[in-house]
Scaffold this active site. Structure first.
Site, PDB file in Angstrom:
ATOM      1  N   CYS A  27     -18.133 -15.133  -7.925  1.00  0.00           N
ATOM      2  CA  CYS A  27     -17.459 -14.008  -8.439  1.00  0.00           C
ATOM      3  C   CYS A  27     -18.258 -13.585  -9.671  1.00  0.00           C
ATOM      4  CB  CYS A  27     -15.949 -14.505  -9.157  1.00  0.00           C
ATOM      5  SG  CYS A  27     -15.337 -12.903 -10.285  1.00  0.00           S
ATOM      6  N   ASN A  39     -17.422 -19.238  -1.287  1.00  0.00           N
ATOM      7  CA  ASN A  39     -16.199 -19.538  -0.620  1.00  0.00           C
ATOM      8  C   ASN A  39     -16.415 -20.803   0.333  1.00  0.00           C
ATOM      9  OD1 ASN A  39     -16.053 -16.376  -1.102  1.00  0.00           O
ATOM     10  ND2 ASN A  39     -13.958 -17.202  -1.331  1.00  0.00           N
TER      11      ASN A  39
HETATM   12  P1  HMG Z   1     -11.728  -1.264 -17.839  1.00  0.00           P
HETATM   13  O1  HMG Z   1     -12.922  -0.860 -18.398  1.00  0.00           O
HETATM   14  O2  HMG Z   1     -10.734  -1.753 -18.885  1.00  0.00           O
HETATM   15  O3  HMG Z   1     -10.943  -0.150 -17.147  1.00  0.00           O
HETATM   16  O4  HMG Z   1     -11.786  -2.128 -16.579  1.00  0.00           O
HETATM   17  P2  HMG Z   1     -10.414   1.262 -17.802  1.00  0.00           P
HETATM   18  O5  HMG Z   1      -9.052   1.670 -17.111  1.00  0.00           O
HETATM   19  O6  HMG Z   1     -10.465   1.554 -19.189  1.00  0.00           O
HETATM   20  O7  HMG Z   1     -11.542   2.225 -17.140  1.00  0.00           O
HETATM   21  C1  HMG Z   1     -13.046   2.372 -17.209  1.00  0.00           C
HETATM   22  C2  HMG Z   1     -13.698   3.056 -16.305  1.00  0.00           C
HETATM   23  O8  HMG Z   1     -13.679   2.497 -15.011  1.00  0.00           O
HETATM   24  C3  HMG Z   1     -13.076   4.650 -16.425  1.00  0.00           C
HETATM   25  O9  HMG Z   1     -14.042   5.522 -15.854  1.00  0.00           O
HETATM   26  C4  HMG Z   1     -12.021   4.547 -14.936  1.00  0.00           C
HETATM   27  O10 HMG Z   1     -12.085   5.748 -14.513  1.00  0.00           O
HETATM   28  C5  HMG Z   1     -12.787   3.561 -14.180  1.00  0.00           C
HETATM   29  P3  HMG Z   1     -15.003   6.128 -17.043  1.00  0.00           P
HETATM   30  O11 HMG Z   1     -13.948   7.226 -17.565  1.00  0.00           O
HETATM   31  O12 HMG Z   1     -15.541   5.293 -18.083  1.00  0.00           O
HETATM   32  O13 HMG Z   1     -15.956   6.887 -16.309  1.00  0.00           O
HETATM   33  N1  HMG Z   1     -11.824   2.901 -13.329  1.00  0.00           N
HETATM   34  C6  HMG Z   1     -12.000   2.924 -11.893  1.00  0.00           C
HETATM   35  N2  HMG Z   1     -12.938   3.246 -11.098  1.00  0.00           N
HETATM   36  C7  HMG Z   1     -12.443   3.233  -9.714  1.00  0.00           C
HETATM   37  N3  HMG Z   1     -11.516   2.485  -9.411  1.00  0.00           N
HETATM   38  C8  HMG Z   1     -10.708   1.680 -10.124  1.00  0.00           C
HETATM   39  C9  HMG Z   1     -11.019   2.219 -11.591  1.00  0.00           C
HETATM   40  N4  HMG Z   1     -10.461   1.586 -12.783  1.00  0.00           N
HETATM   41  C10 HMG Z   1     -10.790   2.149 -13.747  1.00  0.00           C
HETATM   42  N5  HMG Z   1      -9.736   1.129  -9.561  1.00  0.00           N
HETATM   43  C11 HMG Z   1     -10.819  -2.840 -14.738  1.00  0.00           C
HETATM   44  C12 HMG Z   1     -10.394  -2.767 -16.076  1.00  0.00           C
HETATM   45  C13 HMG Z   1      -9.565  -3.768 -14.017  1.00  0.00           C
HETATM   46  C14 HMG Z   1     -10.838  -1.392 -14.086  1.00  0.00           C
HETATM   47  C15 HMG Z   1     -12.193  -3.677 -14.459  1.00  0.00           C
HETATM   48  O14 HMG Z   1     -12.253  -4.718 -15.048  1.00  0.00           O
HETATM   49  C16 HMG Z   1     -12.294  -3.973 -13.074  1.00  0.00           C
HETATM   50  O15 HMG Z   1     -12.587  -3.135 -12.170  1.00  0.00           O
HETATM   51  N6  HMG Z   1     -12.438  -5.526 -12.676  1.00  0.00           N
HETATM   52  C17 HMG Z   1     -12.815  -5.835 -11.438  1.00  0.00           C
HETATM   53  C18 HMG Z   1     -13.560  -7.222 -11.312  1.00  0.00           C
HETATM   54  C19 HMG Z   1     -13.689  -7.873 -10.032  1.00  0.00           C
HETATM   55  O16 HMG Z   1     -13.714  -7.075  -9.165  1.00  0.00           O
HETATM   56  N7  HMG Z   1     -13.855  -9.119  -9.992  1.00  0.00           N
HETATM   57  C20 HMG Z   1     -13.948  -9.764  -8.770  1.00  0.00           C
HETATM   58  C21 HMG Z   1     -12.746  -9.903  -7.936  1.00  0.00           C
HETATM   59  S1  HMG Z   1     -11.788 -11.056  -8.386  1.00  0.00           S
HETATM   60  C22 HMG Z   1     -12.265 -12.485  -7.719  1.00  0.00           C
HETATM   61  O17 HMG Z   1     -13.269 -12.666  -7.383  1.00  0.00           O
HETATM   62  C23 HMG Z   1     -11.410 -13.891  -7.799  1.00  0.00           C
HETATM   63  C24 HMG Z   1     -10.761 -13.816  -6.300  1.00  0.00           C
HETATM   64  O18 HMG Z   1     -11.680 -14.230  -5.247  1.00  0.00           O
HETATM   65  C25 HMG Z   1      -9.837 -15.093  -6.250  1.00  0.00           C
HETATM   66  C26 HMG Z   1     -10.622 -16.398  -6.828  1.00  0.00           C
HETATM   67  O19 HMG Z   1     -11.689 -16.780  -6.361  1.00  0.00           O
HETATM   68  O20 HMG Z   1     -10.225 -16.759  -7.801  1.00  0.00           O
HETATM   69  C27 HMG Z   1      -9.774 -12.784  -5.836  1.00  0.00           C
HETATM   70 MG    MG Z   2     -12.849 -15.971  -4.686  1.00  0.00          MG
END
Ligand code: HMG
Ligand code: MG
Length: 290
Positions: A240, A249
């Site tokens: 991540c 993984n």
């Molecule tokens: P933020 O910056 O607080 O969001 O991020 P925001 O709502 O203020 O939006 C900022 C910008 O992002 C805006 O665009 C939004 O439109 C855009 P701008 O106006 O600046 O041009 N935006 C999006 N665009 C496309 N699709 C969307 C979206 N949402 C907002 N869905 C947010 C908050 C949650 C969006 C951000 O933190 C994020 O995307 N995080 C994801 C991180 C991630 O994917 N991490 C890896 C996955 S988790 C993992 O790996 C763990 C797991 O495997 C289990 C484990 O191993 O434990 C699952």
């Molecule tokens: Mg994971």
């Protein structure tokens, strides 16, 4: 030998590719998914509809998901959605299962999704309702179920608490992530025991990372405790970007082998799985990281 069935969900195309410095070409992602589908997975986590600024590696989700569904209509392709915008994008691409994701630790929730745990739960409320209204099912991920790269050790009660909040919102499935691969089998057992107060052991999904090389031992203990659903990535790729030090993984091949050794059945063709792992390793070899 029980011959009982164990469900393996392949998360390589999402968890595996999200952490790569290089952008894997959309055509290569689709070929990888095609090989995995042919290996017999009933569910493959195909991509993420997260902010492309946060995870540029999966910015082609709009191309990947519809093509995967068209090529393999019998396979369930799940996708990560962090908010309503992600849900809208996923449903427009035909998603039938979406995954919301939060954590048992505040430090990780803040870094990974820019929210407190409580804020993330509120953010998910309309996402889960909207997914269900559209006929999609919902997985709820809880990260850092053993330890957090920012907050240290995480008590099982904190994991159970986040699980309970997600269950109240109506998630169909709870997925427990040892995000940084810190678990010993005894820690995993204590954590599972706490979460089994929320959902029965056989319905919980265990999502192990293999940072310390103990993931197979942890999976074996979980199997013995009654867990029947695991995530893995072909070839053990992944991590991540917001969890420093997190490694790949647990390799899905290792899970298939473990199940075989312990007398459980899976739907996976081991040789076809090895072909998928070999393909993605070849893609990485052609474009070294640095
Ligand atoms: P933020 O910056 O607080 O969001 O991020 P925001 O709502 O203020 O939006 C900022 C910008 O992002 C805006 O665009 C939004 O439109 C855009 P701008 O106006 O600046 O041009 N935006 C999006 N665009 C496309 N699709 C969307 C979206 N949402 C907002 N869905 C947010 C908050 C949650 C969006 C951000 O933190 C994020 O995307 N995080 C994801 C991180 C991630 O994917 N991490 C890896 C996955 S988790 C993992 O790996 C763990 C797991 O495997 C289990 C484990 O191993 O434990 C699952
Ligand atoms: Mg994971």
């Amino acid at each position: 030998m029980s011959g009982e069935f164990v469900e393996l969900c392949e998360v390589g195309p999402r968890d595996g590719l999200q952490n790569e410095k290089r952008f894997v070409a959309t055509a290569d992602k689709l070929h990888y998914i095609d090989l995995l589908a042919r290996a017999g997975f009933r569910e493959i986590e195909a991509t993420s509809f997260v902010s492309p600024k946060w995870v540029p590696q999966l910015a082609d989700a709009e191309q990947v998901l519809p093509a995967a569904i068209a090529a393999h209509p019998g396979t369930l392709f799940s996708v990560l959605v962090p908010n309503e915008k992600g849900l809208e994008r996923a449903l427009a691409c035909g998603a039938r299962k979406v995954s919301v994701f939060t954590a048992a630790s505040e430090g990780f929730a803040r870094r990974n999704i820019n929210a407190t745990i409580a804020e993330s739960i509120e953010r998910f409320r309309p996402v889960i309702a909207g997914a269900h209204a559209a006929g999609a099912t919902v997985r709820g991920y809880v990260s850092c179920v053993i330890a957090c790269p920012y907050d240290g050790a995480i008590p099982p009660d904190a994991v159970r608490e986040t699980c309970a909040r997600l269950a109240e919102l109506g998630v169909d499935e709870l997925d427990l992530g040892d995000t940084i691969g810190a678990g010993h089998p005894d820690d995993i057992a204590r954590m599972l025991d706490a979460c089994a107060a929320v959902r029965p052991m056989r319905e919980l999904v265990l999502h192990l990372h293999d940072t310390a090389g103990r993931a197979v031992e942890c999976a074996e203990r979980a199997l013995a405790l009654g867990v029947r659903r695991f995530d893995g990535s072909a070839g053990g790729i992944g991590g991540c970007p917001y969890a420093p030090g997190a490694r790949g993984n647990i390799a899905t091949e290792a899970l298939v082998d473990l199940c075989g050794r312990c007398g459980y059945r899976t739907s996976i063709d081991r040789a076809a799985l090895a072909e998928a792992a070999g393909f993605i390793a070849g893609v990485f070899a052609k474009s070294p990281r640095d």
